[in-house]
Design a protein around this motif. Structure first.
Motif, PDB file in Angstrom:
ATOM      1  N   UNK A 125      -3.623   6.281   8.301  1.00 40.10           N
ATOM      2  CA  UNK A 125      -4.945   6.094   7.721  1.00 40.10           C
ATOM      3  C   UNK A 125      -4.876   6.268   6.209  1.00 40.10           C
ATOM      4  N   UNK A 126      -5.544   5.383   5.493  1.00 37.79           N
ATOM      5  CA  UNK A 126      -5.634   5.479   4.033  1.00 37.79           C
ATOM      6  C   UNK A 126      -6.912   6.211   3.657  1.00 37.79           C
ATOM      7  N   UNK A 127      -6.841   6.954   2.572  1.00 38.89           N
ATOM      8  CA  UNK A 127      -8.044   7.609   2.058  1.00 38.89           C
ATOM      9  C   UNK A 127      -9.003   6.539   1.553  1.00 38.89           C
ATOM     10  N   UNK A 176       7.398  11.672  10.554  1.00 39.86           N
ATOM     11  CA  UNK A 176       8.679  10.960  10.444  1.00 39.86           C
ATOM     12  C   UNK A 176       8.481   9.530   9.940  1.00 39.86           C
ATOM     13  N   UNK A 177       7.271   9.007  10.055  1.00 39.65           N
ATOM     14  CA  UNK A 177       6.986   7.657   9.570  1.00 39.65           C
ATOM     15  C   UNK A 177       6.964   7.570   8.041  1.00 39.65           C
ATOM     16  N   UNK A 178       6.910   8.713   7.347  1.00 42.44           N
ATOM     17  CA  UNK A 178       6.947   8.674   5.885  1.00 42.44           C
ATOM     18  C   UNK A 178       8.236   8.029   5.385  1.00 42.44           C
ATOM     19  N   UNK A 179       9.363   8.376   6.015  1.00 44.40           N
ATOM     20  CA  UNK A 179      10.649   7.791   5.612  1.00 44.40           C
ATOM     21  C   UNK A 179      10.651   6.281   5.832  1.00 44.40           C
ATOM     22  N   UNK A 230       2.064  -3.440   3.103  1.00 34.06           N
ATOM     23  CA  UNK A 230       3.525  -3.341   3.151  1.00 34.06           C
ATOM     24  C   UNK A 230       4.024  -2.052   3.795  1.00 34.06           C
ATOM     25  N   UNK A 231       3.163  -1.063   3.922  1.00 37.05           N
ATOM     26  CA  UNK A 231       3.582   0.248   4.449  1.00 37.05           C
ATOM     27  C   UNK A 231       4.167   0.116   5.852  1.00 37.05           C
ATOM     28  N   UNK A 232       3.528  -0.663   6.693  1.00 38.20           N
ATOM     29  CA  UNK A 232       4.101  -1.040   7.973  1.00 38.20           C
ATOM     30  C   UNK A 232       4.191   0.030   9.051  1.00 38.20           C
ATOM     31  N   UNK A 242      11.929  -1.828  -0.111  1.00 34.20           N
ATOM     32  CA  UNK A 242      12.488  -3.146   0.215  1.00 34.20           C
ATOM     33  C   UNK A 242      11.495  -4.283  -0.011  1.00 34.20           C
ATOM     34  N   UNK A 243      10.229  -4.061   0.327  1.00 33.62           N
ATOM     35  CA  UNK A 243       9.238  -5.142   0.327  1.00 33.62           C
ATOM     36  C   UNK A 243       8.545  -5.378  -1.009  1.00 33.62           C
ATOM     37  N   UNK A 244       8.352  -4.330  -1.810  1.00 36.25           N
ATOM     38  CA  UNK A 244       7.669  -4.524  -3.089  1.00 36.25           C
ATOM     39  C   UNK A 244       8.356  -5.580  -3.962  1.00 36.25           C
ATOM     40  N   UNK A 245       9.704  -5.564  -4.095  1.00 30.21           N
ATOM     41  CA  UNK A 245      10.342  -6.600  -4.918  1.00 30.21           C
ATOM     42  C   UNK A 245      10.119  -8.027  -4.408  1.00 30.21           C
ATOM     43  N   UNK A 246       9.906  -8.176  -3.122  1.00 31.00           N
ATOM     44  CA  UNK A 246       9.637  -9.508  -2.558  1.00 31.00           C
ATOM     45  C   UNK A 246       8.238  -9.995  -2.901  1.00 31.00           C
ATOM     46  N   UNK A 247       7.386  -9.083  -3.419  1.00 38.13           N
ATOM     47  CA  UNK A 247       5.998  -9.416  -3.745  1.00 38.13           C
ATOM     48  C   UNK A 247       5.726  -9.343  -5.244  1.00 38.13           C
ATOM     49  N   UNK A 248       6.792  -9.447  -6.053  1.00 38.69           N
ATOM     50  CA  UNK A 248       6.607  -9.490  -7.497  1.00 38.69           C
ATOM     51  C   UNK A 248       6.716  -8.157  -8.214  1.00 38.69           C
TER      52      UNK A 248
END
Length: 153
Positions: free
Chosen positions: A40-42, A74-77, A34-36, A85-91
């Motif tokens: 890179x993730x740890x 700037x992508x953090x924002x 969902x991060x979009x 916005x997206x988390x509520x759409x996924x429960x």
């Protein structure tokens, strides 16, 4: 969350530690999707912790701490806005969102997923070097199957 113990932690059902850890890592992976934004993730694995006031040989919770480092600060924002916005759409239900009391006034997002019996805390750490999102997914309280013991990892 429904089915809470007296300490507010939901009962997640019966599972082995490794199966529950796999489920929480899968839930984390869905949040990552969902991060979009590029980044890179740890690399981290889920761990086991105790359930308050319960037998530590029989009951446990799973946690999965990880970080996301965007290609551009700037992508953090953008990432936080998308997650809100997206988390509520996924429960997920966002239960709090806003700055913390730290000197940096990091933005915190806390959400719960009743269906998955899990919660997540996401902290936007824009002033870190490098800037990142710090994520912590935590399960409800599981009970190991009869005859099994909690595996610690």
């Amino acid at each position: 969350m429904n089915g809470n113990d007296s300490d507010g932690v939901p009962f997640s059902g019966t599972s082995t530690s490794s199966e529950a850890a796999d489920a929480i890592e899968e839930l984390s992976s869905g949040v990552y999707d969902l991060i979009g934004v590029e980044g890179k993730a740890s690399s981290s694995r889920a761990g086991v912790m105790d359930c308050s006031d319960k037998d530590r040989e029989t009951y446990f919770r799973i946690f999965h701490f990880w970080s996301f480092y965007p290609a551009s600060a700037s992508d953090l924002d953008v990432a936080m806005r998308r997650l809100k916005e997206e988390l509520p759409k996924r429960g997920w239900e966002v239960v709090s969102y806003g700055p913390d009391t730290s000197k940096n006034k990091n933005i915190n997002l806390v959400a719960v997923n009743d269906m998955k019996k899990a919660s997540i805390k996401i902290v936007k750490m824009a002033k870190n070097d490098p800037p990142k999102l710090s994520l912590n997914v935590v399960s409800g309280c599981y009970k190991v199957p009869e005859g099994k013991r909690v595996e610690r990892f």
